[in-house]
Design an enzyme around this catalytic site. Structure first.
Site, mmCIF file in Angstrom:
data_model
loop_
_atom_site.group_PDB
_atom_site.id
_atom_site.type_symbol
_atom_site.label_atom_id
_atom_site.label_comp_id
_atom_site.label_asym_id
_atom_site.label_seq_id
_atom_site.Cartn_x
_atom_site.Cartn_y
_atom_site.Cartn_z
ATOM 1 N N GLU A 916 0.831 -1.204 0.000
ATOM 2 C CA GLU A 916 0.000 0.000 0.000
ATOM 3 C C GLU A 916 0.868 1.256 0.000
ATOM 4 O O GLU A 916 0.645 2.171 -0.780
ATOM 5 C CB GLU A 916 -0.923 0.010 1.213
ATOM 6 C CG GLU A 916 -1.817 1.243 1.271
ATOM 7 C CD GLU A 916 -2.745 1.241 2.467
ATOM 8 O OE1 GLU A 916 -3.354 2.291 2.731
ATOM 9 O OE2 GLU A 916 -2.868 0.201 3.146
ATOM 10 N N ARG A 998 -6.274 2.278 15.167
ATOM 11 C CA ARG A 998 -7.146 1.119 14.979
ATOM 12 C C ARG A 998 -7.055 0.172 16.167
ATOM 13 O O ARG A 998 -8.049 -0.408 16.594
ATOM 14 C CB ARG A 998 -6.764 0.392 13.680
ATOM 15 C CG ARG A 998 -7.633 -0.822 13.368
ATOM 16 C CD ARG A 998 -9.097 -0.451 13.140
ATOM 17 N NE ARG A 998 -9.253 0.431 12.025
ATOM 18 C CZ ARG A 998 -9.394 0.031 10.750
ATOM 19 N NH1 ARG A 998 -9.376 -1.255 10.471
ATOM 20 N NH2 ARG A 998 -9.557 0.904 9.794
ATOM 21 N N GLU A 1403 -9.833 -8.912 5.849
ATOM 22 C CA GLU A 1403 -9.009 -8.681 7.030
ATOM 23 C C GLU A 1403 -9.621 -9.192 8.344
ATOM 24 O O GLU A 1403 -8.890 -9.721 9.185
ATOM 25 C CB GLU A 1403 -8.696 -7.190 7.164
ATOM 26 C CG GLU A 1403 -7.996 -6.636 5.939
ATOM 27 C CD GLU A 1403 -7.327 -5.299 6.192
ATOM 28 O OE1 GLU A 1403 -6.739 -5.119 7.255
ATOM 29 O OE2 GLU A 1403 -7.407 -4.440 5.311
#
Length: 1468
Positions: A916, A998, A1403
């Site tokens: 990414e 997160r 995920e």
């Protein structure tokens, strides 16, 4: 006197000077075969010279199997022999006189060589098939996802089945040389087993074979009801495919390798020609030395004598020499490959009382011979001698390595952790050494036990070779040998400690069993293989009893004790293993002695007493059968469900979008919800799927190699590229100065511009491996040589590099601006109380660590940069999840307008978040070189470079304090939780802050904490920048909570199951960050009911009771032909995004799935894309695609209505085109966190789709203060936003077994239940769940990232990452899959917040893999003698498992007084 060989040198006619090579049934012309170089691998030759790119470079060290090909040769007995080999190690010149078969040679999707034609349809209708059965079954069984490993796996199976009628046990025993990061292996096992004729028939509870019952349609048994519609079990699929196999293929399809063996190679004339010796000199710019293939022993020894001073290497399998030349950069001017015609070197025989092994005999041939000897009951001594050798070889490296590696090379290499050297030493093996002496062969003998003189050194004289090894046969009774091995992973892994032990007993004069001879040989406890002489002396002559071995254990510990900083680390564990092996050996011999005494115990002394509880300790995986991997995959009846699209377009599901749906050639059924195979599956399985490194380019192509910093915590003082430029073939070397010349901006970074493309002289080096520049050359080999030649100097800074989280805390090295807190209630006050409402408050405090994880995508980062228009335009073909990000930084650094930079990405060989952001720097470096040279440049990283530079999952440290209230009735409620989270971000920010955020959002897990505080602090260290990885910080946060729940459960004296279930969120609760559950907030809250279902269906209490008892006993474009082309901003990395997008488009237009095609992702088609990450891609691009489809359908509505109701779509499209209706549409969808995604369907029916999310549903402002007018009836912190659109939910149960003496573990069963809403494609979703689960298992068990830090001072320089390839870093292998692996998708699940009511799936299931970790922890707890709570750190390596068991053996191996606080070392 000149030797015969020297006369050959004078007579050039005595040598062949060009190899004879056959590939895929054809002899290579001289123009190709003459280009084979002495130091060239077969893989490089196939890819570069033959342009056969199906075989992949995954690691370059024979550890992943992506390069597997089949090599076939005619044996001396006239039989064709087939072996699968690692082409990345196998020398191309060793294939002289052989036939090489690659994936392209066994079956092709392009059946006529020019036309790409589908040979099947995804709805199951058979078409003419041009694929090999192995390729076909891999497609049908969903055996490929990213597809990069698929050709290698297919070729490994092809080799196993070559001339062997498919046999499941043979398959399970030998499929051990390939890795897959995507699938979780289960579908590959199913595919492979379906080809075997000995699969077990599925029988239902009623006793009738499933699928054969005449009353099947009326049967109401649960197994049949599920199986008919929604269940896919291993056994049923395997049986069903046998019928398909018989219908489509002849019964002898496995004989294809011999059938396609070139008849020319059977010709006697050619065979006679091949008996001449071969000599190939490399006169090219590669300067690869000279290759000799002598045909007699005397010639071989003469060559060694002649060339020894200049540097000579004997090469057989090249499994060690290949590593030395590639990774250690060893240079050998002369390489000698002994011909198979040399008598004795390749033979394995049993003359007289010996097993004689030729030094060049492959380990596979030795294993096969031993297997035959074991099977002959009439030769007891031979069978007894062969068994331990056979059993050890089962776990030695992989089938591909064993097929070519030889016993002589293994001995001469003198590895201190060799498996075979201790075995041969303990069995009193004798080596025959040979050398050239005045025209004759001179020989001498030496014991194997005396052969190893020091680290990597042996007692060989100059010019000697090993000719053979002779092993004396064991006595038929009362003599025993056993092999021992413990590694980080069972299959294809080097040992941590290995041993071979031999013992013979006799009856002493005191009528007792006495030890008359014993050999204890160890590897992994000293610089070389050693015999434990003191321990052997202690035991010799003593009574064979447990007491004698107890005393011997203490002697052994004193004899083998290692310093704390011993190379390789783990001194306490290694000593514990050696001690445990000795105890296991006693148990084994005691059991064998009972067998030898048999039915006449009165003739012999009493047998040693072994308690029943201890007898199982003799068992181990070395001799155990490898398990069959089976499972069941269950999903609801496929349907098309209404989701978010109904809010925007109305009920587009219930009414078909086109009146032409029922027309001939149109789809007559719903396509969304069906388990369609992967769109690229056929190309994956034939090697025709192109990845970035496979894309053809012009002859002017340059290859790149990065210039990397060799140390950190220092200043780069100078960099001199002139040595590289002097190397022939080097075209350029570029550094920061060249970016300045371009006028480019050197700064990079996804959030903070704190990174650089090339480090500037005078700046501080952030990490070992930081990019300083790039060298480009005519070949990859020369480019790497040039990069190594660049000279750099550094000045070291004061102090030590900050490597670990603990280092960062001590140095206060944080990104303080990104420290965030989530708080609800007064945590400090809540934890001070001793009692609340009459309930006792129990408080626990501690810490928890979870390690990093390497992405280990099978395809390393790869970029092809093509300049055009005098390098004013750049086209970048990159393996990236972020085409737009790549475009932006290429434009920035090369000073090229973004409109003139096009980034294209067709497919990736895996990404998992690693591509990414951390793929961008390599693409930028390649683009800089392409622009400055105005030539195409390719940069494909070696695996070690990729792992050293790209970072991985963040390691975490949690410091917590938590409390729970215990009522009089024993019920427990969570009360307060305070936790500090620290993550190791490396030296640059990258995505460290968002990953930590997160974790903060997930550290509550699914449990209600009335008082809650979580503080996240990102740490800055000297590691490479860490980045996104599947789960993006969520798993690290949730793992902390599960650890705390275990701690509280033990402190409150309740079961962990009970504590978890009674404290799960309910619909009345809200999260600490203010989100509510159910309905319009997050959709259905299913976790409690899913937990109850699994708990009941699997009888968890009963299983726990059984485990306890066991432990007691054992220690889009629409074209006028009606087809649709889709271009979207997402990237395909194996997750099935393109396939799902095709299903959405096909459903919308009512056309067959095969009529929809997704082109590559390209920034000139779809601009301003977002990275494919966070499992959002289907949500985003599925909705964007549907939006574009609806726009086109609206435009052609009038055309559709003017034609007959059964008009096919192509007629509608043609008429619309001639009526000048635009058939290209731009679709848009609002997606998560304000990101934007686009999809385009172009030309005659085109759509572009973008996505962006409404901040009201997905957004969170950390800095927002509570508004004065906030409604206090709303959840605390809800004023900051709504961070998640919905929750993907799941539960898992795992059952494991550990060996408390070694730390080995195996997963017996795993059951996984996941709520993915209404699945668009259940097969792909189940594949994603299985792959994520196994990747999660790897993170928490075998995958340990190791750095040169304060815990690993034997690694240099400080801060260097040690685990940079499959040799040191162990992802799960085929043998690590749960033996029973069941996955179910929750039925009656809906999600109104995504397309077709689906949910993100890539995920979320990752964390469920930690169920194996917590099962291991439970098993360790059951083995421990202490009831004290212990911090069981993640990952649960074999070392941590063994040392946590806390028995007397491990305590003896830990320094006095430190056993209770001992923790194995780790990098966090």
């Amino acid at each position: 006197m000149k030797s015969t060989h020297l006369r050959y040198e004078e007579d050039a006619g005595a040598y062949r000077t060009e190899p004879t090579l056959f590939v895929n049934g054809k002899r290579l012309p001289s123009s190709l075969s003459s280009r084979a170089r002495p130091n060239q691998t077969l893989l490089d030759f196939l890819r570069v010279e033959c342009k056969l790119t199906g075989s992949k470079l995954g690691c370059g060290e024979g550890g992943c199997g992506a390069c597997t090909v089949l090599v076939s040769r005619l044996s001396g007995k006239g039989r064709v022999v087939h072996v699968a080999v690692n082409a990345c190690l196998f020398p191309v010149l060793a294939a002289d006189g052989c036939h090489v078969t690659t994936i392209e040679g066994i079956g092709s999707f392009k059946h006529d060589g020019s036309t790409l034609q589908s040979n099947f349809d995804r709805n199951g209708e058979a078409k003419e098939d041009y694929l090999h059965p192995i390729q076909r079954v891999m497609i049908d069984f969903h055996g490929s996802q990213c597809g990069y490993c698929t050709p290698g796996i297919i070729m490994a199976l092809y080799g196993l089945f070559a001339d062997n009628e498919p046999n499941a046990k043979h398959l399970e025993e030998h499929l051990d040389g390939n890795l897959c990061r995507c699938t979780g292996y289960r579908p590959i096992w199913d595919a492979a087993r379906s080809l075997c004729g000995d699969v077990e028939e599925t029988v239902g509870p009623c006793g009738t074979p499933c699928r054969q019952c005449p009353e099947r349609e009326d049967c109401t048994m649960d197994c049949n009801v599920k199986d008919k519609a929604v269940c896919s079990s291993t056994a049923s699929k395997v049986n069903a495919y046998q019928t398909v196999l018989r219908e489509k293929h002849s019964d002898d399809w496995w004989k294809q390798p011999t059938a396609m063996f070139p008849t020319e190679l059977l010709d006697e004339g050619l065979q006679n020609q091949l008996t001449k010796p071969l000599k190939v000199c490399d006169d090219s710019i590669h300067n690869g030395g000279t290759w000799y293939q002598p045909t007699s022993l005397l010639d071989l020894l003469s060559l060694i004598e002649t060339h020894n001073e200049a540097g000579v290497k004997l090469v057989v399998g090249n499994t060690e020499v290949g590593i030395e030349t590639k990774f250690k950069h060893a240079i050998y001017s002369t390489m000698i490959h002994p011909s198979r015609s040399i008598p004795g070197l390749y033979d394995v025989s049993t003359p007289d009382d010996f097993l004689v092994i030729g030094s060049c005999a492959s380990l596979s041939s030795l294993q096969s011979t031993c297997h035959q000897l074991m099977s002959d009951e009439s030769e007891a001594r031979k069978a007894k001698t062969a068994r331990p050798i056979h059993d050890m070889l089962r776990w030695f490296a992989s089938t591909q390595i064993r097929n070519v590696a030889c016993i002589g090379g293994n001995l001469v290499t003198a590895s201190p952790i060799s498996d075979m050297n201790p075995m041969l030493a303990s069995m009193r093996g004798v080596l025959t050494l040979a050398k050239h002496d005045r025209g004759e062969v001179a020989r001498r003998q030496i014991n194997v036990s005396d052969f190893f003189t020091g680290y990597r050194s042996v007692a060989m004289h100059t010019n000697e070779i090993i000719e053979c090894v002779s092993v004396p046969l064991l006595r038929d009774r009362f003599e025993y040998v056993s092999p021992f091995k413990q590694a980080r992973r069972r299959e294809d892994d080097i040992s941590i400690v290995t041993a071979g032990m031999r013992l013979s007993v006799t009856v002493s004069c005191g009528n007792k069993w006495s030890i008359d001879s014993i050999s204890l040989a160890f590897g992994g406890v000293a610089p070389t293989t050693i015999l434990a002489q003191e321990t052997m002396a202690y035991l010799t002559g003593r009574e064979f009893s447990e007491a004698s071995f107890d005393g011997a254990r203490r002697v052994l510990q004193d004899e083998l004790r290692m310093p704390d900083d011993v190379p390789g680390g783990q001194p306490q564990y290694r000593l514990t293993l050696a001690s445990s092996f000795l105890y296991k050996f006693f148990l084994y011999c005691a059991g064998e002695l009972v067998k030898d005494v048999g039915d006449s115990p009165g003739k012999y002394p009493p047998l040693p007493v072994v308690e029943d509880e201890a007898s199982s300790g003799a068992a181990g995986f070395i001799s155990a059968a490898k398990p069959s991997i089976t499972g069941t995959q269950t999903y609801p009846e496929p349907k098309v469900a209404a989701g978010l699209e109904s809010e925007k377009y109305g009920d587009v599901i219930r009414s078909k979008p086109m009146a032409a749906v029922a027309a001939k050639g149109q789809s007559k059924e719903d396509l969304v919800g069906k388990p369609a195979t992967h769109a690229s599956g056929p190309l994956h399985c034939t090697g025709e799927a192109l990845y970035a490194d496979d894309i053809p380019s012009s002859d002017s192509l340059l290859h790149g190699s990065l210039i990397l910093a060799t140390q950190c915590h220092s200043t780069l003082e100078s960099i001199d590229v002139s040595p590289a430029l002097q190397i022939p073939g080097v075209a350029g070397a570029f550094t920061h100065e060249d970016i300045i010349k371009l006028g480019g901006d050197n700064r990079m970074g996804p959030i903070l511009l704190d990174d650089v493309a090339f480090l500037q002289v005078g700046e501080q080096v952030g990490f070992v491996g930081q990019v300083l520049g790039i060298v480009v050359a005519d070949s990859q080999e020369i480019a790497e040589k040039g990069a190594r030649a660049v000279s750099t100097t550094y000045s070291e800074l004061d102090g030590n590099a900050i490597v670990s989280i603990e280092d960062a805390i001590l140095a206060n090295s944080f990104w303080t601006d990104f420290r965030h807190t989530i708080q609800r209630g007064d945590v400090d006050d809540a934890l001070k109380q001793s009692e609340v409402d009459g309930k006792k408050l129990v408080v626990v405090e501690g810490s928890f660590r979870s390690g990093g994880q390497e992405h280990f995508y099978l395809e390393p980062n790869s970029t092809l940069a093509v300049p055009s228009e005098s390098a004013t335009n750049l086209t970048i073909y990159a393996s990236t999840q972020a085409p737009t990000k790549t475009q932006d930084f290429v434009a920035r650094v090369t000073n090229t307008p973004a409109a003139r930079v096009v980034v294209r990405m067709k497919r990736m060989g895996g990404g998992f978040g690693g591509k990414e952001t951390r793929s961008v720097f390599s693409s930028v470096a390649c683009a800089v070189a392409a622009k400055l040279t105005n030539r195409p440049c390719r940069l494909t990283m070696n695996r070690d470079t990729d792992m050293a530079t790209t970072g991985g999952r963040h390691a975490f440290l949690a410091k917590y304090k938590a409390g729970a209230l215990v009522a009089d009735d024993g019920s427990v409620k969570l009360h307060a939780f305070s936790v500090q989270l620290f993550n190791n971000g490396g030296c640059k920010f990258d995505l460290t802050g968002p990953v930590l955020d997160r974790a903060l959002f997930h550290v509550d897990n699914c449990y209600m904490w009335p008082n809650f505080r979580a503080v996240g602090t990102p740490c800055r260290t000297s590691q490479p920048p860490h980045t996104a990885f599947r789960g993006f910080g969520g798993p690290q946060g949730m793992a902390v909570t599960e650890h705390v729940m275990d701690h509280l459960a033990q402190a409150c004296n309740v079961s962990g199951d009970q504590l978890r279930r009674t404290n799960m969120y309910t619909l009345q609760d809200c999260t600490p960050f203010g989100m509510r559950f159910g309905g319009k907030f997050t959709g259905k809250w299913n976790v409690p009911s899913m937990f109850d279902r699994l708990y009941s269906d699997l009888d968890i209490p009963g299983r726990r009771a059984a485990a306890s008892e066991f432990n007691k006993k054992t220690n889009v474009h629409l074209y006028t032909d009606g087809t649709v082309l889709v271009s979207h901003g997402g990237t395909e990395m194996g997750q099935g995004l393109h396939t799902k997008v095709c299903q959405v488009a096909a459903q919308a237009f009512g056309i067959p799935l095969d009529d929809v095609y997704v082109n590559d992702s390209s920034t000139d088609k779809v601009a301003n894309t977002i990275p494919s990450a966070a499992s959002m891609s289907t949500d985003l691009y599925g909705m964007a695609t549907l939006d574009a489809c609806q726009k086109i359908l609206k435009r052609i509505k009038v055309i559709r209505e003017s034609l007959p109701a059964d008009a096919p779509l192509k007629d509608v499209a043609k008429k619309a085109f001639f009526d000048r209706i635009d058939l290209t549409a731009h679709g848009f969808f609002a997606g998560k966190l304000g990101r934007t995604a686009f999809t385009e369907i172009g030309s005659f029916l085109t759509y572009i789709c973008s996505t962006e999310v409404d901040d009201d549903r997905c957004g969170f402002d950390w800095a927002m203060e509570k508004p004065e007018d906030f409604d206090d009836t709303q959840p605390e912190n809800s004023w900051k936003g709504h961070p998640f659109n919905y929750f993907t939910q799941g539960v898992a149960f795992a059952e494991v077994e550990i060996d408390v003496l070694t730390g080995n573990h195996k997963t017996i069963r795993a059951d996984v239940l996941v709520d993915v809403g209404s699945s668009i494609n259940p097969a792909i979703d189940i594949g994603q769940i299985e792959g994520a689960y196994i990747q999660g298992v790897g993170w928490c068990t075998t995958e340990e990232v190791v750095y040169a830090d304060s815990d690993h001072t034997w690694i240099r320089p400080r801060a260097r990452v040690f685990t940079t390839g499959p040799g040191t870093y162990k992802i799960p292998a085929f043998n690590d899959v749960p033996e029973t692996f069941n996955v179910s998708l929750l039925e009656d699940a809906s999600n109104p917040f995504a397309v077709h009511s689906s949910k993100a799936v890539g995920e979320p299931p990752f964390f469920l893999g930690t169920s194996v970790f917590y099962a291991i922890k439970d098993a360790v707890k059951a083995a421990r003698t202490s009831d004290d709570y212990f911090e069981f750190r993640m990952p649960a390596t074999s070392e941590r498992i063994r040392m946590a068991c806390g028995d007397y053996i491990s305590e003896e191996c830990i320094a006095a007084g430190k056993a209770s606080s001992f923790q194995p070392k780790g990098s966090y």
